[in-house]
Design a protein around this motif. Sequence first.
Motif, PDB file in Angstrom:
ATOM      1  N   UNK A 930      -6.064  12.977 -25.443  1.00 28.36           N
ATOM      2  CA  UNK A 930      -7.069  12.150 -26.123  1.00 28.36           C
ATOM      3  C   UNK A 930      -8.140  13.078 -26.656  1.00 28.36           C
ATOM      4  N   UNK A 931      -8.405  12.967 -27.958  1.00 26.96           N
ATOM      5  CA  UNK A 931      -9.490  13.746 -28.541  1.00 26.96           C
ATOM      6  C   UNK A 931     -10.673  12.823 -28.661  1.00 26.96           C
ATOM      7  N   UNK A 932     -11.821  13.270 -28.125  1.00 29.28           N
ATOM      8  CA  UNK A 932     -13.040  12.484 -28.325  1.00 29.28           C
ATOM      9  C   UNK A 932     -14.036  13.369 -29.049  1.00 29.28           C
ATOM     10  N   UNK A 933     -14.526  12.869 -30.146  1.00 29.98           N
ATOM     11  CA  UNK A 933     -15.260  13.701 -31.079  1.00 29.98           C
ATOM     12  C   UNK A 933     -16.534  12.963 -31.471  1.00 29.98           C
ATOM     13  N   UNK A 934     -17.595  13.733 -31.614  1.00 28.19           N
ATOM     14  CA  UNK A 934     -18.818  13.139 -32.182  1.00 28.19           C
ATOM     15  C   UNK A 934     -19.093  13.829 -33.511  1.00 28.19           C
ATOM     16  N   UNK A 935     -19.696  13.101 -34.426  1.00 27.22           N
ATOM     17  CA  UNK A 935     -19.995  13.706 -35.736  1.00 27.22           C
ATOM     18  C   UNK A 935     -21.009  12.849 -36.487  1.00 27.22           C
ATOM     19  N   UNK A 936     -21.551  13.444 -37.489  1.00 29.69           N
ATOM     20  CA  UNK A 936     -22.419  12.710 -38.414  1.00 29.69           C
ATOM     21  C   UNK A 936     -21.607  12.525 -39.702  1.00 29.69           C
ATOM     22  N   UNK A 937     -21.371  11.283 -40.080  1.00 28.16           N
ATOM     23  CA  UNK A 937     -20.526  11.120 -41.279  1.00 28.16           C
ATOM     24  C   UNK A 937     -21.378  11.167 -42.552  1.00 28.16           C
ATOM     25  N   UNK A 938     -20.699  10.990 -43.702  1.00 19.73           N
ATOM     26  CA  UNK A 938     -21.383  11.140 -44.995  1.00 19.73           C
ATOM     27  C   UNK A 938     -22.429  10.064 -45.262  1.00 19.73           C
ATOM     28  N   UNK A 939     -22.390   8.994 -44.446  1.00 19.47           N
ATOM     29  CA  UNK A 939     -23.341   7.907 -44.686  1.00 19.47           C
ATOM     30  C   UNK A 939     -24.472   7.927 -43.662  1.00 19.47           C
ATOM     31  N   UNK A 940     -24.758   9.119 -43.172  1.00 13.88           N
ATOM     32  CA  UNK A 940     -25.821   9.263 -42.174  1.00 13.88           C
ATOM     33  C   UNK A 940     -25.604   8.405 -40.943  1.00 13.88           C
ATOM     34  N   UNK A 941     -24.339   8.293 -40.567  1.00 16.11           N
ATOM     35  CA  UNK A 941     -24.046   7.526 -39.370  1.00 16.11           C
ATOM     36  C   UNK A 941     -23.554   8.472 -38.271  1.00 16.11           C
ATOM     37  N   UNK A 942     -23.985   8.140 -37.103  1.00 22.42           N
ATOM     38  CA  UNK A 942     -23.497   8.900 -35.951  1.00 22.42           C
ATOM     39  C   UNK A 942     -22.193   8.253 -35.516  1.00 22.42           C
ATOM     40  N   UNK A 943     -21.131   9.071 -35.456  1.00 24.74           N
ATOM     41  CA  UNK A 943     -19.822   8.517 -35.138  1.00 24.74           C
ATOM     42  C   UNK A 943     -19.291   9.076 -33.819  1.00 24.74           C
ATOM     43  N   UNK A 944     -18.587   8.184 -33.116  1.00 26.81           N
ATOM     44  CA  UNK A 944     -17.798   8.633 -31.966  1.00 26.81           C
ATOM     45  C   UNK A 944     -16.363   8.223 -32.259  1.00 26.81           C
ATOM     46  N   UNK A 945     -15.468   9.244 -32.264  1.00 22.65           N
ATOM     47  CA  UNK A 945     -14.087   9.000 -32.644  1.00 22.65           C
ATOM     48  C   UNK A 945     -13.200   9.234 -31.427  1.00 22.65           C
ATOM     49  N   UNK A 946     -12.368   8.236 -31.126  1.00 20.17           N
ATOM     50  CA  UNK A 946     -11.442   8.390 -30.008  1.00 20.17           C
ATOM     51  C   UNK A 946     -10.032   8.292 -30.555  1.00 20.17           C
ATOM     52  N   UNK A 947      -9.288   9.394 -30.378  1.00 18.52           N
ATOM     53  CA  UNK A 947      -7.959   9.446 -31.004  1.00 18.52           C
ATOM     54  C   UNK A 947      -6.929   9.660 -29.902  1.00 18.52           C
ATOM     55  N   UNK A 948      -5.989   8.685 -29.814  1.00 18.03           N
ATOM     56  CA  UNK A 948      -4.970   8.845 -28.762  1.00 18.03           C
ATOM     57  C   UNK A 948      -3.614   9.061 -29.393  1.00 18.03           C
ATOM     58  N   UNK A 949      -2.625   9.287 -28.549  1.00 20.10           N
ATOM     59  CA  UNK A 949      -1.256   9.460 -29.046  1.00 20.10           C
ATOM     60  C   UNK A 949      -0.385   8.369 -28.431  1.00 20.10           C
ATOM     61  N   UNK A 950      -0.997   7.192 -28.282  1.00 18.02           N
ATOM     62  CA  UNK A 950      -0.304   6.113 -27.591  1.00 18.02           C
ATOM     63  C   UNK A 950       0.613   5.302 -28.491  1.00 18.02           C
ATOM     64  N   UNK A 951       0.746   4.015 -28.168  1.00 18.59           N
ATOM     65  CA  UNK A 951       1.721   3.167 -28.855  1.00 18.59           C
ATOM     66  C   UNK A 951       1.323   2.871 -30.310  1.00 18.59           C
ATOM     67  N   UNK A 952       0.025   3.073 -30.610  1.00 19.38           N
ATOM     68  CA  UNK A 952      -0.403   2.840 -31.995  1.00 19.38           C
ATOM     69  C   UNK A 952      -0.644   1.351 -32.298  1.00 19.38           C
ATOM     70  N   UNK A 953      -0.906   1.073 -33.555  1.00 23.77           N
ATOM     71  CA  UNK A 953      -1.249  -0.302 -33.950  1.00 23.77           C
ATOM     72  C   UNK A 953      -0.121  -0.880 -34.809  1.00 23.77           C
ATOM     73  N   UNK A 954       0.266  -2.035 -34.405  1.00 24.23           N
ATOM     74  CA  UNK A 954       1.267  -2.717 -35.228  1.00 24.23           C
ATOM     75  C   UNK A 954       0.566  -3.242 -36.491  1.00 24.23           C
ATOM     76  N   UNK A 955       1.030  -2.810 -37.678  1.00 21.49           N
ATOM     77  CA  UNK A 955       0.339  -3.209 -38.918  1.00 21.49           C
ATOM     78  C   UNK A 955       0.243  -4.731 -39.042  1.00 21.49           C
ATOM     79  N   UNK A 956       1.187  -5.434 -38.459  1.00 23.36           N
ATOM     80  CA  UNK A 956       1.183  -6.887 -38.597  1.00 23.36           C
ATOM     81  C   UNK A 956       0.017  -7.532 -37.867  1.00 23.36           C
ATOM     82  N   UNK A 957      -0.365  -6.909 -36.764  1.00 26.10           N
ATOM     83  CA  UNK A 957      -1.425  -7.521 -35.968  1.00 26.10           C
ATOM     84  C   UNK A 957      -2.741  -6.770 -36.064  1.00 26.10           C
ATOM     85  N   UNK A 958      -2.774  -5.774 -36.929  1.00 25.21           N
ATOM     86  CA  UNK A 958      -3.949  -4.906 -37.007  1.00 25.21           C
ATOM     87  C   UNK A 958      -5.208  -5.708 -37.275  1.00 25.21           C
ATOM     88  N   UNK A 959      -5.061  -6.753 -38.120  1.00 24.56           N
ATOM     89  CA  UNK A 959      -6.263  -7.497 -38.480  1.00 24.56           C
ATOM     90  C   UNK A 959      -6.754  -8.383 -37.334  1.00 24.56           C
TER      91      UNK A 959
END
Lengths: 1038, 123
Positions: A930-959
């Motif tokens: 799991x990568x956990x990252x902090x950053x300031x994005x281009x819109x002056x927002x403070x971001x926390x990003x959590x990236x896993x390598x798990x089962x992922x998102x089913x596009x059908x139910x993403x919404x």
Amino acid sequence: LFVASFVAHPAKDLSGGDSLDSELGQVVNAFPGLVCTALPDGNADFVNRRWYEYSGIAPEAARGFGWQRTIHPDDLPQLIVRWMSVEAPDEGRELEARLRRFDGQYRRFSFRRAPIANAAGRIVKWCGIFTDVENQRQAEDSLRESRDRLRLIFEGLPALAIVTSSSGDLIHANRYCLDYLGATFEELKDWERGHSYHPDDRPSVLAAWRHSLETGAPYVIEGRRRRADGVYRWFHTRGFPLRDGKGNIDLWYLLATDFDDLKRADEAVSASERKLKLIINTIPATAWSTRPDGYCDFLNERWLAYAGLSSAEAEGWGWGSAIHPDDVKGLVEYWQGCLASGTPVDTEARMRSHDGVYRWFLFRANPLRDESGEIVQWFGTNIDVDDQKRAEQAVLASEQNLRLIVNTIPGFAWSASNDGAAEFINQQYLEFLGLSEEEARGWGWSSRVHPDDLNRLVSIWANARATGQPAEVEARHRRYDGEYRWLLVRTRPLRDAGGAVVKWYGVCADIEDRKRAEDALLARERSLNEIVNVIPTTAWTTRADGYCDFVNQGWLTYSGLSAEQAIGWGWGSILHPDDVGGLVEHWQFCLASGTPGDTEARMRRHDGEYRWFLFRANPLRDETGTIVKWIGTNIDIDDRKRAEEELRRSEAFLAKGQRLSMTGSLSWRVSTDEMVWSDEAYRIFECDPNLEVTPGLMFSRVHPEDVPTIDEMVKRARKSCRDFEYEFRLLMPDEKVKYVRLVAHGTRNHDGGLEYIGAVQDVTQRRLSDVAIGKARSELAHAARVMSLGTLTASIAHELNQPLSGIITNASTCLRMLAAVPPNVDGALETANRTIRDGNRASEVIVRLRALFEKKEVPPELVDMNDATREVIALLSTELQRKQVMLWPEFATDLPPAMGDRVQLQQVILNLLLNAADAMSDIKDRPKNVVIKTKLDGKDRVCVVVKDVGVGIDPLTANRLFDSFYTTKAGGMGIGLSVSRSIIESHRGHLWAESNDGPGATFTLAIPRMTDDEMGARFDDALRNSTEIVAQSLAGRS
Amino acid sequence: MATRALVSIVDDDESVRESLPDLIKEFGFAVQVFPSAEEFLASEYVDLTDCLILDVAMPGMPGLELQQVLERQGRDVPIVFITAHGNAASRTRAMSQGAAGYLLKPFSAADLLDALHSALKPK
């Protein structure tokens, strides 16, 4: 009797006639005895011719009582009594009487009488016969006398005299014997069986005695016999047999002589002789003796040992073989002369030792004379004088050279008489002074002495002569070239055998150069000395052999000793007894090896307190490298020593503490990557304590899953000085996993370098139990969640079921009422109304439920998302480890703060991380990264990003991901992301999900950063607040 | 039907007490309503009741306890339990104690009628 009867007969006839001319008369007259006949009253009527011939008295004169004149007057009365006795003659009763011979000599005669009877048997006359027994009696007398004398001797012998029978039975013992043994004769009979002998001697004595009795051999034995008072004394006993005519033994005569004193004397003598011999043989000199004729009869062992001869070889004249051939003739002649004249020997000769070396010996011998002055023995000794001899020869030889030497030595030598006048001045001295011998003699030399020094020199010289003591003086002398130079004058007296000074000898040495150097040295030394004594430390010097010849003032002040007490070896007295051994050993090693040395020992201060000192000594060497001195200092290291001890103790405590708490300490100098670990740290990391510690070494032990975390930590630690605390795992070579907690404190060291000091604690045990507890807790929490959900559901169901039940019942009733014929319209209306009412009740239940989920307003605060995220990671580390998730933090630097509810934001991050972990729970074919990252994005927002390598998102139910109660998880409620999104949106931010290019999904939250205006406003607020506080406090004061 | 069988209802919920008697009457039974077990026991209808419709969860004496009390008193009244919190344990217990029926709220009129018929069926 025969004679008497024979005589009686003629007497019968004679009584009838006067003459005897008959044959019978002839017989009577020829009878070799004196015969007379007489009446009982003694009136004789006849004497024979022998009477007449013996006595010289005529027969006529003898008749009547005339014969009685022949009888010795002393013997006459008894003779007359006998004669006149009426008794019958009794045989054997002889009477002796002395009869005077014609020459007046009396001789003893035996007298007998016989009666002459008449026919009627009546005794009418007596016939008397005197027989000369003088010779017989004399023989008997002499025999008696001799026997008496013998008896006296026997009895009086001062020895035990005993007579026994041939079989050894005691017959007689003399008085002395009985007295000595203190026994009666009867007792002695038994005693002689040996009881009187000393028990030790008894067997041999008795055996010898029996042997003598059996064989008749003379008996000779020595043995101790007990005296009456119990004392045993030595007796020498001799026994001889007395044999009869046939040679048979009749008696034994035994004579025991007391020789106890002799024996003792003998023993004493032999002991003293032995001792003497021993002395003679052990004295460290040779000794010998000879007979008066020079025949050598004794040589002591030392002599024999020296010459290597046996006594048999050397005795007699054999010793001559050890004498040097050149000396032997002279020695023998000299010796003969001494023997002849009796003069003592005193000569020298060389004697060969056993190893063939000849050495000079002094031969000395004296004669021993008896009372009459006759020489009975010579006693001599040989003294090794070889060394003296050689020395003498050497002296003789050297004397010849002496004068030459004295005159040629490169020094000034002189001699003077006891009045101070110079007698001799050597050539060198004369040349120096530029004087002739004549000029310099006497007091002439003194003209060359510097006027300033002369008086002193003369007075010292005079004093030396007055006291007879050697003297030395320094004085300037004018050289031949006019230059004054310092000379050191030394003189010593020569004494005769009586001790009187006969002469003075002297030398002078040119010390000008040395003197100059000395002056310079002295000046330097003075200043050095001052320095040495003033420096605030102790200092000392010793000679090359370690003998202390100087200690400085500092040393004396410290020790309280005087210099005299300290010099030599006295300084050792202030050493602590426990340290003496070690110090002396070390010092001797330094002395022996010549190497400088350091050692430590305690020295007693003047007030009795011992303090530790560092002893440091260095050798001072001359040009040849020989050590001439040792120079040392003692440095007070007591405080250091105490500190060291204190340190050692505290280190020991620390080590113990570390061991017990399983906490190792470490330090890390960032710039050089130097690390230092305590023993316990080595133990925890299970590294060889000899290894040099580097971050690399540390990393090699970190569990691979934790490496990214630690790597990030190290990177941050390198950048800025900070404190941090981490818990991570170590993977040991044996696959064992350890949990450690690392706490570090950043500091700047004296040169500004960044340095961390930290502690690492092995918390494996605790962690393992924590993990177990955590697991149990999470299971419990799940159960509780399920339970409360069930309760909630039941509650909602109950709340809704009641009105629903009413609605259905009412509706059913309504239908039945309307369906009835006729329809019960009123009833139906009422039930329909009731249905509406119950519907409203159900609606109210829903409203109440919604109110439960009503959001609260967010109290804003400054949030550093990096810190907030780290806290969450810390909170979740155990859970993530349990789920075998590897976290890879990538934190932006200089991340501006955001504004919001820190706890709510952390709940969202926690939710995202847990979702990521859950999404990977079934992943087996790849690391759960799991990568956990902090950053300031281009819109002056403070971001926390959590990236896993798990089962992922089913596009059908993403919404639908963020809808309430939507979940893909079996145990999920489906409110997590929904709530999360509402939280983020309440922060004016966004939360969204994306599918990764690879496996897994990425969730990102973004909230506006705090603007500078806001920052400024907050700053103003803070400033205003603080100003107000100040103002208030001021107001409060006034 | 010479005499109508009496069905007594004991339920603390007012909307049930309002709506259910009308439906029971429509079924053709006589009805009496009680808000609690205690009031039912105190009433004259205890011995007259032919079938009891009993709420399980009530303040005061719960339904299952009332069932036991009646049994102890020797009153063999068939009981149909109704509940909004239905669960298997409660149903099993009620049935094992001799309940004639067990209905979960909301129930249909048909289910109730079946249960009443089953309860009043002559044994």
